[in-house]
Design a protein around this motif. Sequence first.
Motif, PDB file in Angstrom:
ATOM      1  N   ARG A  70      60.903  26.389  85.880  1.00  0.00           N
ATOM      2  CA  ARG A  70      61.343  26.523  84.566  1.00  0.00           C
ATOM      3  C   ARG A  70      62.754  26.666  84.300  1.00  0.00           C
ATOM      4  O   ARG A  70      63.329  26.869  83.196  1.00  0.00           O
ATOM      5  N   ALA A  71      63.619  26.094  85.137  1.00  0.00           N
ATOM      6  CA  ALA A  71      65.103  25.827  84.869  1.00  0.00           C
ATOM      7  C   ALA A  71      65.488  24.930  83.786  1.00  0.00           C
ATOM      8  O   ALA A  71      64.657  24.040  83.521  1.00  0.00           O
ATOM      9  N   TYR A  72      66.483  25.170  83.274  1.00  0.00           N
ATOM     10  CA  TYR A  72      67.123  24.454  82.228  1.00  0.00           C
ATOM     11  C   TYR A  72      68.329  24.431  81.911  1.00  0.00           C
ATOM     12  O   TYR A  72      69.237  25.347  82.450  1.00  0.00           O
ATOM     13  N   ASP A  73      68.888  23.358  80.888  1.00  0.00           N
ATOM     14  CA  ASP A  73      70.404  23.337  80.979  1.00  0.00           C
ATOM     15  C   ASP A  73      70.702  23.986  79.445  1.00  0.00           C
ATOM     16  O   ASP A  73      70.027  23.804  78.619  1.00  0.00           O
ATOM     17  N   ILE A  74      71.902  24.470  79.442  1.00  0.00           N
ATOM     18  CA  ILE A  74      72.601  25.081  78.248  1.00  0.00           C
ATOM     19  C   ILE A  74      73.831  23.914  77.999  1.00  0.00           C
ATOM     20  O   ILE A  74      74.639  23.923  78.808  1.00  0.00           O
ATOM     21  N   VAL A  75      73.678  23.080  77.057  1.00  0.00           N
ATOM     22  CA  VAL A  75      74.630  22.182  76.780  1.00  0.00           C
ATOM     23  C   VAL A  75      75.848  22.683  75.660  1.00  0.00           C
ATOM     24  O   VAL A  75      75.069  22.591  74.620  1.00  0.00           O
ATOM     25  N   ILE A  76      76.931  22.880  75.966  1.00  0.00           N
ATOM     26  CA  ILE A  76      77.914  23.531  75.175  1.00  0.00           C
ATOM     27  C   ILE A  76      79.003  22.595  74.925  1.00  0.00           C
ATOM     28  O   ILE A  76      79.531  21.890  75.752  1.00  0.00           O
ATOM     29  N   GLY A  77      79.277  22.029  73.417  1.00  0.00           N
ATOM     30  CA  GLY A  77      80.230  21.472  73.077  1.00  0.00           C
ATOM     31  C   GLY A  77      80.372  20.862  71.926  1.00  0.00           C
ATOM     32  O   GLY A  77      79.357  20.849  71.027  1.00  0.00           O
ATOM     33  N   GLN A  82      65.792  24.930  72.117  1.00  0.00           N
ATOM     34  CA  GLN A  82      66.783  25.614  71.069  1.00  0.00           C
ATOM     35  C   GLN A  82      68.138  24.829  70.620  1.00  0.00           C
ATOM     36  O   GLN A  82      68.407  24.540  71.619  1.00  0.00           O
ATOM     37  N   VAL A  83      68.064  24.811  69.472  1.00  0.00           N
ATOM     38  CA  VAL A  83      69.526  24.223  68.728  1.00  0.00           C
ATOM     39  C   VAL A  83      70.066  25.253  67.870  1.00  0.00           C
ATOM     40  O   VAL A  83      69.822  25.455  66.914  1.00  0.00           O
ATOM     41  N   PRO A  84      70.608  26.264  68.590  1.00  0.00           N
ATOM     42  CA  PRO A  84      71.232  27.407  67.923  1.00  0.00           C
ATOM     43  C   PRO A  84      72.519  27.031  67.038  1.00  0.00           C
ATOM     44  O   PRO A  84      73.294  26.329  67.269  1.00  0.00           O
ATOM     45  N   THR A  85      72.448  27.527  65.832  1.00  0.00           N
ATOM     46  CA  THR A  85      73.621  27.297  64.718  1.00  0.00           C
ATOM     47  C   THR A  85      74.145  28.393  64.371  1.00  0.00           C
ATOM     48  O   THR A  85      75.243  28.338  63.634  1.00  0.00           O
ATOM     49  N   SER A  86      74.017  29.591  65.020  1.00  0.00           N
ATOM     50  CA  SER A  86      75.035  30.500  65.022  1.00  0.00           C
ATOM     51  C   SER A  86      75.875  31.043  66.178  1.00  0.00           C
ATOM     52  O   SER A  86      75.136  30.825  67.078  1.00  0.00           O
ATOM     53  N   LEU A  87      76.751  31.933  66.193  1.00  0.00           N
ATOM     54  CA  LEU A  87      77.414  32.229  67.183  1.00  0.00           C
ATOM     55  C   LEU A  87      76.447  33.189  68.126  1.00  0.00           C
ATOM     56  O   LEU A  87      76.445  33.004  69.432  1.00  0.00           O
ATOM     57  N   LEU A  88      75.889  34.098  67.320  1.00  0.00           N
ATOM     58  CA  LEU A  88      75.026  34.931  68.138  1.00  0.00           C
ATOM     59  C   LEU A  88      73.868  34.196  68.795  1.00  0.00           C
ATOM     60  O   LEU A  88      73.461  34.671  70.081  1.00  0.00           O
ATOM     61  N   ALA A  89      73.350  33.192  68.108  1.00  0.00           N
ATOM     62  CA  ALA A  89      72.279  32.577  68.793  1.00  0.00           C
ATOM     63  C   ALA A  89      72.664  31.734  69.918  1.00  0.00           C
ATOM     64  O   ALA A  89      71.926  31.674  71.127  1.00  0.00           O
ATOM     65  N   GLN A  90      73.917  31.361  69.908  1.00  0.00           N
ATOM     66  CA  GLN A  90      74.561  30.272  71.209  1.00  0.00           C
ATOM     67  C   GLN A  90      74.822  31.292  72.026  1.00  0.00           C
ATOM     68  O   GLN A  90      74.582  30.657  73.303  1.00  0.00           O
ATOM     69  N   VAL A  91      75.135  32.504  72.010  1.00  0.00           N
ATOM     70  CA  VAL A  91      75.367  33.467  73.301  1.00  0.00           C
ATOM     71  C   VAL A  91      74.406  34.189  73.854  1.00  0.00           C
ATOM     72  O   VAL A  91      74.486  34.907  74.717  1.00  0.00           O
ATOM     73  N   THR A 118      79.021  23.383  69.056  1.00  0.00           N
ATOM     74  CA  THR A 118      80.156  24.199  68.467  1.00  0.00           C
ATOM     75  C   THR A 118      80.687  23.879  67.200  1.00  0.00           C
ATOM     76  O   THR A 118      81.198  24.510  66.292  1.00  0.00           O
ATOM     77  N   ALA A 119      80.269  22.757  66.789  1.00  0.00           N
ATOM     78  CA  ALA A 119      80.779  22.155  65.336  1.00  0.00           C
ATOM     79  C   ALA A 119      79.978  22.729  64.322  1.00  0.00           C
ATOM     80  O   ALA A 119      80.231  22.899  63.273  1.00  0.00           O
ATOM     81  N   VAL A 120      78.800  23.024  64.819  1.00  0.00           N
ATOM     82  CA  VAL A 120      77.979  23.670  63.537  1.00  0.00           C
ATOM     83  C   VAL A 120      78.341  25.020  63.285  1.00  0.00           C
ATOM     84  O   VAL A 120      78.135  25.695  61.934  1.00  0.00           O
ATOM     85  N   LEU A 121      79.247  25.659  64.130  1.00  0.00           N
ATOM     86  CA  LEU A 121      79.712  26.971  63.635  1.00  0.00           C
ATOM     87  C   LEU A 121      80.879  26.638  62.521  1.00  0.00           C
ATOM     88  O   LEU A 121      81.343  27.869  61.971  1.00  0.00           O
ATOM     89  N   ASP A 122      81.422  25.717  62.233  1.00  0.00           N
ATOM     90  CA  ASP A 122      82.268  25.428  61.364  1.00  0.00           C
ATOM     91  C   ASP A 122      81.578  25.791  59.958  1.00  0.00           C
ATOM     92  O   ASP A 122      82.476  25.954  58.881  1.00  0.00           O
ATOM     93  N   THR A 123      80.398  25.923  59.693  1.00  0.00           N
ATOM     94  CA  THR A 123      79.696  25.815  58.252  1.00  0.00           C
ATOM     95  C   THR A 123      79.255  27.501  58.427  1.00  0.00           C
ATOM     96  O   THR A 123      78.761  27.853  57.468  1.00  0.00           O
ATOM     97  N   VAL A 152      68.778  23.777  75.743  1.00  0.00           N
ATOM     98  CA  VAL A 152      69.479  24.596  74.885  1.00  0.00           C
ATOM     99  C   VAL A 152      70.493  23.383  74.562  1.00  0.00           C
ATOM    100  O   VAL A 152      71.353  23.478  75.397  1.00  0.00           O
ATOM    101  N   ILE A 153      70.797  23.200  73.228  1.00  0.00           N
ATOM    102  CA  ILE A 153      72.366  22.353  72.995  1.00  0.00           C
ATOM    103  C   ILE A 153      72.794  23.257  71.809  1.00  0.00           C
ATOM    104  O   ILE A 153      72.498  23.730  70.550  1.00  0.00           O
ATOM    105  N   ALA A 154      73.966  23.761  72.436  1.00  0.00           N
ATOM    106  CA  ALA A 154      75.130  24.567  71.775  1.00  0.00           C
ATOM    107  C   ALA A 154      76.151  23.688  71.092  1.00  0.00           C
ATOM    108  O   ALA A 154      77.164  23.741  71.759  1.00  0.00           O
TER     109      ALA A 154
END
Length: 382
Positions: free
Chosen positions: A20-27, A136-145, A177-182, A173-175
Motif C-alpha cells: 500500500r506504499a505511495y508517493d507524496i509529490v511536492i512542488g 489526494q490533491v490537497p489545496t490547503s497547507l494543513l491538508a498538504q502536511v 505548492t502553487a495552490v497555496l497562493d490562493t 498525493v499531489i501537493a
Amino acid sequence: MTAPLRRSEAIVVDVALGERAYDIVIGRDALTSLGARIAALRPGARTAIVTDRNVAKYWLEKTEAALHQAGIAACRIVVDEGEGSKTYAGLERVSEALIAARIERNDLVIALGGGVVGDLAGFAAAILRRGVDFIQVPTSLLAQVDSSVGGKTGINSPQGKNLLGAFHQPVLVIADTAVLDTLPPRQFRAGYAEVAKYGVLGDEAFFAWLEANHAEVFKGGAAREHAIATSCRAKAAIVARDERETGDRALLNLGHTFGHALEAATGFSDRLFHGEGVAVGMVLAAQFSAALGMIAESDAARVERHLAEVGLPTHLQDIAGFAQEGLADADALLALMAQDKKVRRGRLTFILLRAVGRAVIAADVAPAQVRDFLQAKLAARA
C-alpha cells in the motif's frame, strides 16, 4: 538547519507501507503531472473529482485539463465548503453521486480540496463498493502536511470530531505548492500550526529552524517546500511504523485532545479553524506538561511564543465568542474531551511533552487533574 536552494523538480516523499506504499509529490505546478501519473498508475481508470465550491473556482478546470491531456475521463462532484459538508448528509450526497457516475472498483476518486474534502471523499471511497482507490490533491497547507497523508478518512458526529471513519490509504498525493497562493492568510496560518506541531513533537532542530525562518515559509518558495517536505517525511515515518494508531501514531495528536473539544464547543464553525484549535491545544498541552513537572515553564513559553508570533491563537480567550457554548466552563470542556477517539474505557489519553521535540503518550490521565488545570487557566486570564 537551512532550507535548500530553489529547485524546479518535485520533491517525492515515500510512504513505506508495503503493497500500500505511495508517493507524496511536492512542488510548484505538480498538479500538471496528475494525468500522466494516473495513466502510469491505473491505465484505463475513470475518475470522479470531489471538491468544494471555493476550490472549484480556482483549480477544478486546471485539474480537469491535466486529466484530459492524458486522455482520462472525469466527472465532478462539488460540495459546500467547510465542516458542514463533513456530515452524514454530506457523505450520503457524495456517495450517491459516485454511484450515479458509475465509479467502479478499478476507477479512482480524486479529493481536490482541504482537509474536509479529503476526509469526506476518502471516506466515501472507502465504503463505495467496499473500497475504491483514491488520490489526494490537497489545496490547503494543513491538508498538504497532515490530513492528506496517512489514510485517516471520516466525518463528524454532532457529538464529536471525526467519530465516524475508516483507515483508507490514498494511492498518490499531489501537493502542489502553487495552490497555496490562493489560500486566505488565516487559512495558511491555521495550516502552519500543523507544521509547527512536527517540530514540537519530535524534531527540536526543525522547530528552531521554523523559529528563524517562518517568515520565509509564509512568503513561499524553497523555504515553504522545505517545511512541507520535512513535515510530510515526519508523518510518513510515523505512519509507516504505526498505520492504524495502536502506538506511536497517537503522537500526531499533540494538541488535538484539547483542540477537538474546542472545535466541538464552537460547533465546527469558522469561529475556530482546525489548525487554530490545534494551536491553542498545543499551548495547553505544553502548559499542562509544565504543570505536571514534565518540562520547564520556559519550554511551554517557547511553544506559545512562536505560535503567537505567527498570529495563531494561543489561549482559550483568543477564540471568538469565548464566553459562549462552554468555552469558559472547565467541566463542559472536559465532557467534550470524553468523546475523544483516544479515550480508553472512559480514561483520558493526552500527548504531552518531555521537551520541545520530544512528545510522549500519557495514558490514564486523571480527569480531576485536567479540570483543575483548565480552571486555573481560565482564572489566570479572567
